[in-house]
Design a protein around this motif. Structure first.
Motif, short mmCIF file in Angstrom:
data_model
loop_
_atom_site.label_atom_id
_atom_site.label_comp_id
_atom_site.label_asym_id
_atom_site.label_seq_id
_atom_site.Cartn_x
_atom_site.Cartn_y
_atom_site.Cartn_z
N UNK A 403 -26.86 0.73 -24.54
CA UNK A 403 -25.69 1.39 -23.95
C UNK A 403 -25.46 0.96 -22.51
N UNK A 404 -26.54 0.78 -21.75
CA UNK A 404 -26.39 0.34 -20.37
C UNK A 404 -25.85 -1.08 -20.31
N UNK A 405 -26.28 -1.92 -21.26
CA UNK A 405 -25.72 -3.26 -21.34
C UNK A 405 -24.24 -3.24 -21.68
N UNK A 406 -23.85 -2.35 -22.60
CA UNK A 406 -22.45 -2.23 -22.98
C UNK A 406 -21.61 -1.60 -21.87
N UNK A 407 -22.23 -0.76 -21.07
CA UNK A 407 -21.50 -0.19 -19.92
C UNK A 407 -21.14 -1.29 -18.94
N UNK A 408 -22.13 -2.11 -18.58
CA UNK A 408 -21.90 -3.16 -17.60
C UNK A 408 -21.10 -4.32 -18.17
N UNK A 409 -21.31 -4.58 -19.46
CA UNK A 409 -20.61 -5.71 -20.08
C UNK A 409 -19.97 -5.25 -21.40
N UNK A 410 -18.95 -4.42 -21.30
CA UNK A 410 -18.17 -4.11 -22.49
C UNK A 410 -17.39 -5.36 -22.85
N UNK A 411 -17.55 -5.83 -24.07
CA UNK A 411 -16.81 -7.05 -24.42
C UNK A 411 -15.31 -6.81 -24.36
N UNK A 412 -14.88 -5.58 -24.70
CA UNK A 412 -13.48 -5.21 -24.52
C UNK A 412 -13.37 -4.37 -23.25
N UNK A 413 -13.20 -5.06 -22.13
CA UNK A 413 -13.24 -4.39 -20.83
C UNK A 413 -11.87 -4.03 -20.29
N UNK A 414 -10.83 -4.68 -20.79
CA UNK A 414 -9.50 -4.45 -20.23
C UNK A 414 -8.92 -3.13 -20.74
N UNK A 415 -7.88 -2.70 -20.11
CA UNK A 415 -7.19 -1.50 -20.58
C UNK A 415 -6.28 -1.85 -21.74
N UNK A 416 -6.54 -1.29 -22.91
CA UNK A 416 -5.74 -1.59 -24.10
C UNK A 416 -4.37 -0.91 -23.96
N UNK A 417 -3.28 -1.68 -23.97
CA UNK A 417 -1.96 -1.13 -23.65
C UNK A 417 -1.35 -0.29 -24.78
N UNK A 418 -0.80 0.84 -24.42
CA UNK A 418 -0.13 1.73 -25.35
C UNK A 418 1.28 2.05 -24.85
N UNK A 419 2.21 2.12 -25.79
CA UNK A 419 3.61 2.38 -25.47
C UNK A 419 3.89 3.87 -25.58
N UNK A 420 4.31 4.47 -24.48
CA UNK A 420 4.59 5.90 -24.45
C UNK A 420 5.76 6.21 -25.38
N UNK A 421 5.64 7.23 -26.25
CA UNK A 421 6.72 7.54 -27.19
C UNK A 421 7.89 8.22 -26.50
N UNK A 422 8.99 8.30 -27.22
CA UNK A 422 10.16 9.00 -26.73
C UNK A 422 9.78 10.45 -26.42
#
Length: 540
Positions: A403-422
């Motif tokens: 878990x500590x390795x995944x904290x420092x090096x999450x392979x998916x580190x960017x913010x995954x974009x979501x479209x706000x609904x109406x």
């Protein structure tokens, strides 16, 4: 006639007209939308260029360090940063359960259109009903009960991996070294090598077996190679037979996967109407070929797998038997697209994480010694060459190291974009209208001092026993959350536990350079560029 009219028009243009037209076009395209502020986000700080154009985010994405750059923007501007004209990054753990929540109506943004290959899969489908249909077919495959059926295959290839390292180690202690290009040497009683390629070989062979019924053979060959059809369309049309030798060609799969990730990430950061133009530019053209080649790997592997009927239980057989709410199975093209998703998600994430965790353990003698002690005490009397699921599930310090390795090096580190609904949504007290794109950067919230302590860049597994568990569970985000979270989380966790426990039980690690930094490059996933370690076999 139209061509003649256009020619006449352009001939009438003088430099003065062009001089007026260009700034006017820029003003109308970029400044007017900023002044109009239809998303109500002009008040949020961020890089100057990002207020007016997607060029800033596109440039950053192309540079290969998007998560780190966005992290620096948050350190400079605060928890809410505008990173594109319609995109706001929110570095607050409380935003996770809102932006990615069940039932909030948010959809994946057009960023994911850049990742479509063959056809839309469960990862990049944006329509909510279609995603629900796909999820219904696929989710049962990755239940904890189902995943345990794959343990023998995982252990088989981890065993092959250990045997290869044992063989190289025996040669190394005799003073031998690898041939040109192999990159391993024997010195000071250790085997010195780059563990990243080997992590890739292991991950690809596991996913090859689970997804396509046979490994790629990378571990045994100690080489990055996979087969693709020379004519993808022809092979898609003739599924159910194994390709002849002259119909396929070998390619470096890991290299292709990396190229595809960087290309799609760069495309996704650009507006949809810019992408056809960008694809023709020198810096992007090669990436398009990588997308096609990676699809070809899945097409060739699925075709080979379906050529020989079998009662073997693997991911592909489970996909074949899956049914949607109407009782319909996946068609051939959809099956291949989902197999491609499994290949991408199941190889790169595991190999990246394995390499990063070994790097952090090699650089932290105290943590490695504590892990060795736990493994020796809990597994020392059990005659298993490769750790089992029953063994690893009772190892808390192993979990903390992973878990500590995944904290420092999450392979998916960017913010995954979501479209706000109406109708909009409110996040951390801030209202965002429909059409706004929001994201929560894992890289940044994994470095929140209030949650993790002041030593946020240190690899210290002990923090997982010291910090408030409610805060940790709210913030830790290596697999995302909500209805679009990683469907293969259970499989990934099982793989990492068995891999890390088995390798560290057998070997002691040191970094070749104690001051070595884990250099990375980010496409969609954040990938190490290499990690040279010295290994010594332990007496177990």
């Amino acid at each position: 006639m139209i061509t003649d009219a256009l020619t006449a028009f352009y001939q009438q243009l003088d430099l003065r007209t062009v001089g007026y037209a260009i700034p006017l076009s820029i003003f109308l395209t970029h400044v007017v939308p900023w002044l109009w502020d239809s998303h109500g986000i002009r008040k949020y700080p961020g890089p100057f260029l990002a207020k007016f154009s997607d060029i800033w985010l596109g440039y950053v994405s192309k540079g290969g360090h998007r998560s780190e750059v966005v992290h620096e923007m948050h350190r400079k501007y605060g928890p809410v940063v505008r990173i594109a004209p319609d995109h706001v990054s929110i570095a607050d753990p409380d935003a996770l359960t809102v932006v990615y929540a069940h039932g909030n109506g948010a959809l994946k943004s057009n960023f994911y259109d850049a990742f479509v290959s063959i056809r839309r899969g469960v990862f990049n489908v944006r329509d909510r009903n279609e995603h629900t249909r796909k999820r219904k077919i696929i989710s049962h495959i990755f239940s904890q009960k189902s995943v345990l059926e794959f343990e023998p295959q995982i252990r088989l290839y981890v065993g092959q991996f250990l045997q290869q390292w044992d063989r190289l180690y025996d040669m190394a202690v005799k003073g031998m070294s690898g041939d040109d290009g192999e990159g391993w040497v024997g010195r000071d009683g250790r085997l010195w090598l780059d563990c990243l390629p080997w992590a890739n070989y292991l991950a690809f062979d596991i996913v090859g077996d689970l997804a396509f019924g046979a490994p790629f053979g990378m571990i045994q060959a100690a080489k990055d190679i996979a087969l693709v059809p020379r004519n993808q369309k022809s092979m898609m049309e003739s599924y159910g037979r194994e390709a002849k030798q002259e119909e396929v060609v070998g390619i470096p799969a890991v290299q292709i996967l990396n190229g595809r990730g960087e290309f799609s990430m760069s495309m996704g950061a650009l507006p949809p109407h810019w992408r056809p133009i960008a694809r023709r530019l020198p810096g992007y053209a090669q990436g398009g070929k990588a997308v096609k080649d990676l699809a070809g790997i899945a097409i060739a592997a699925v075709s080979k797998r379906l050529a020989t009927p079998t009662d073997r239980v693997d991911l592909l057989s489970k996909l074949q038997t899956g049914r949607d709410s109407n009782g319909d199975p996946m068609g051939r093209e959809e099956l291949t697209a989902e197999a491609l998703t499994l290949l991408i998600a199941g190889s790169d994430t595991t190999s990246n994480s394995t390499c990063a965790i070994l790097y952090y353990l090699a650089g932290n003698r105290q943590a490695q010694d504590k892990l060795h002690k736990e493994l020796d005490e809990q597994l020392g009397t059990e005659d298993e060459y490769v750790a089992t699921e029953a063994q690893v599930k009772r190892l808390p310090y192993l979990d903390a190291c992973i878990n500590e390795g995944l904290r420092l090096h999450s392979t998916s580190s960017l913010g995954l974009p979501r479209l706000v609904p109406e109708g909009g949504i409110t996040v951390c007290g801030q209202y965002f209208p429909g059409g706004t794109v929001l994201s929560v950067p894992s890289y940044t919230i994994h470095r929140d001092p209030e949650i993790w302590g002041e030593d946020i860049e240190a690899f210290r597994p002990e923090r997982w026993f010291e910090r408030d568990q409610a805060d940790i569970q709210k913030t830790f985000n290596p697999f995302s959350v909500g209805p679009r979270a990683c469907v293969g989380r259970n499989l990934a966790s099982l793989e990492l536990s068995i891999i890390v426990a088995s390798i560290t039980r057998h070997f002691d690690f040191v970094l070749e350079d104690p001051n070595q930094k884990l250099e990375t490059r980010e496409g969609f996933l954040r990938k190490p560029l290499g990690c040279r370690v010295g290994i010594k076999r332990r007496d177990v």
